[in-house]
Design a protein around this motif. Sequence first.
Motif, PDB file in Angstrom:
ATOM      1  N   UNK A  67       0.877  -1.252   0.091  1.00  0.00           N
ATOM      2  CA  UNK A  67       0.023  -0.092  -0.065  1.00  0.00           C
ATOM      3  C   UNK A  67       0.769   1.185   0.013  1.00  0.00           C
ATOM      4  N   UNK A  68       1.836   1.579   0.967  1.00  0.00           N
ATOM      5  CA  UNK A  68       2.642   2.658   1.150  1.00  0.00           C
ATOM      6  C   UNK A  68       3.473   2.996   0.314  1.00  0.00           C
ATOM      7  N   UNK A 116      -1.097  -9.234  -2.754  1.00  0.00           N
ATOM      8  CA  UNK A 116       0.215  -8.946  -3.128  1.00  0.00           C
ATOM      9  C   UNK A 116       0.054  -9.665  -4.602  1.00  0.00           C
ATOM     10  N   UNK A 117       0.651  -8.712  -5.569  1.00  0.00           N
ATOM     11  CA  UNK A 117       0.553  -9.327  -6.955  1.00  0.00           C
ATOM     12  C   UNK A 117       1.613 -10.409  -7.197  1.00  0.00           C
ATOM     13  N   UNK A 118       1.114 -11.605  -8.012  1.00  0.00           N
ATOM     14  CA  UNK A 118       2.421 -12.332  -8.336  1.00  0.00           C
ATOM     15  C   UNK A 118       2.816 -12.084  -9.795  1.00  0.00           C
ATOM     16  N   UNK A 144       3.715  -5.656  -8.626  1.00  0.00           N
ATOM     17  CA  UNK A 144       4.082  -5.485  -7.381  1.00  0.00           C
ATOM     18  C   UNK A 144       5.202  -4.298  -7.228  1.00  0.00           C
ATOM     19  N   UNK A 145       4.808  -3.141  -7.852  1.00  0.00           N
ATOM     20  CA  UNK A 145       5.706  -2.034  -7.892  1.00  0.00           C
ATOM     21  C   UNK A 145       5.751  -1.491  -6.502  1.00  0.00           C
ATOM     22  N   UNK A 146       4.739  -1.139  -5.818  1.00  0.00           N
ATOM     23  CA  UNK A 146       4.637  -0.697  -4.382  1.00  0.00           C
ATOM     24  C   UNK A 146       5.645  -1.219  -3.352  1.00  0.00           C
ATOM     25  N   UNK A 147       5.539  -2.646  -3.359  1.00  0.00           N
ATOM     26  CA  UNK A 147       6.463  -3.240  -2.381  1.00  0.00           C
ATOM     27  C   UNK A 147       7.931  -3.262  -2.738  1.00  0.00           C
ATOM     28  N   UNK A 148       8.071  -3.154  -4.364  1.00  0.00           N
ATOM     29  CA  UNK A 148       9.388  -3.211  -4.582  1.00  0.00           C
ATOM     30  C   UNK A 148      10.125  -1.786  -4.480  1.00  0.00           C
ATOM     31  N   UNK A 389      -4.862   2.731   5.654  1.00  0.00           N
ATOM     32  CA  UNK A 389      -4.341   2.121   4.566  1.00  0.00           C
ATOM     33  C   UNK A 389      -5.383   1.878   3.361  1.00  0.00           C
ATOM     34  N   UNK A 390      -6.633   2.211   3.689  1.00  0.00           N
ATOM     35  CA  UNK A 390      -7.622   1.952   2.764  1.00  0.00           C
ATOM     36  C   UNK A 390      -7.831   3.420   2.093  1.00  0.00           C
TER      37      UNK A 390
END
Length: 501
Positions: A67-68, A116-118, A144-148, A389-390
């Motif tokens: 999210x963040x 979380x995207x695969x 998964x650009x955000x977590x990356x 987070x929403x």
Amino acid sequence: MRSEAIADGRWHRLVTRVGLALALLTTAAAPAPLASHTVTVTLRPAIDRPSTRFEGWGTALAWFANVTGGWPEADRSRLADLFYGTKGLGWTIARYNIGGGGAADAKPYLRTGAAVPGFWRLPPGVAGTDWRADDPLMWDWTQDANQRWWLDAVRDRVPGAIFEAFSNSPPWFMTVSGRVSGAERRTDDNLLPGREPLFAAYLARSVAELQRRHHIRFRTLSPVNEPNTDYWYAANTQEGAHWSPARQAAMIDAADTALKAERLTTVIAAPDETNARLFLADLAAYPPETLARIGQLNVHSYGTLYQTGARDAARAAGIRLWMSENDTPLDGDRENFDGMPSALAFADHVVADLKRLEPAAWIFWQAVENLSGGNGKPTSNWGLIKADLAAPAAGPHAIHVTRKYWAMAQFSRYIRPGYRLVAVDDMDSAAALSPDGATLVLVHVNGGIAPRRLAVPAGWRVQAVRTDATHDARCVAGLIAPPQSVTTLILTRGGARTTCA
């Protein structure tokens, strides 16, 4: 009758006088409130017998990062500085979640951030049963650009950061239920029979590509998570999968083989079990050849039975042990950013883990949790920082730093990578010694109602840091640990300098 009345009157007067005397005596002898009595606690650290070399503190990225990482630069950078900056918590470890990824046409059912995207792709006309790891068209590296974003943020803030990749579930098309949340029954394995090599190839290829694209190194890969539990079922709201010990062993073997096929130096971490009791049951069922493939033993501390057994199992095997996931707010403690009850419960748990597990690292679960009233943990004190987070990614985003954050600072700012854990004979204290032996850190939790005078070994200079209802990891004078406080004592000798924030 008259004589009886006179006698009764004398007896009444006597009883009254005695009662008054006792009342006066009781009043005179009534003890002062306990808070005015200071108890001396002598701390005796065994600095002649240092144990585990500590590697650091960190968090799983996963949901909050999903999210963040998409927030405006100012907001996400502030969070990264709070956790990994030198003026923040000074964390040095990050656990990256390789998402399984649900079916594109499935109605969303996972909690905020948990989807979380695969990295897989199913081109038009290709069914899940036809997915192949060796076909470039079946991968999508834009996911998964955000977590990356967080991988880069940690890398840029922490020289020599330790990265671990972990998985909660296989992709949906490799599962029995077709869902990444688990099988229909809680105790059924959800990976399709015989799909260990395919899932292992998915994980190993993801590790290789993320390393290349983000210029980092994953030291370890954890292919299963809390596997031998009844947590995971199809209607659940987060990714998860049950693995019997036999299927765990098969997956560990396959993942190790896949990492070697990719020519990676990444080694297996396992079993990431929910507590030490199940951790020991898992290990006892592994064949020797499977145990030989494991480069790091991971255990969570959602339960404290047999933690010294987990410590001993790691030592007997000669394998590094991590406490790889925990968050411990006080049960039933309603959301309160400034409250001490959950901060004390958390700090008490960390002390106990350091004393019993003697792990090489201590890793938080989700550093940022959803505000109560969302679909996260309602009316609770999970997380170190609370945020909505929403809310839309564009913001604005209020970031609420809690007392638990400052309780964590009492540990992570002062017990640093390279320090050796040291036994100390007080149940409420943990200790660590710097590599040169010139700095000794003692963290003491006073959850009681009486202040404590902390007596420390002679020959050291001492500086105290405190978190309580009015202090946020602040330097204080003296060696008193007030009620409901966490106190860190930094002892130095020789040419060492006290580092008080």
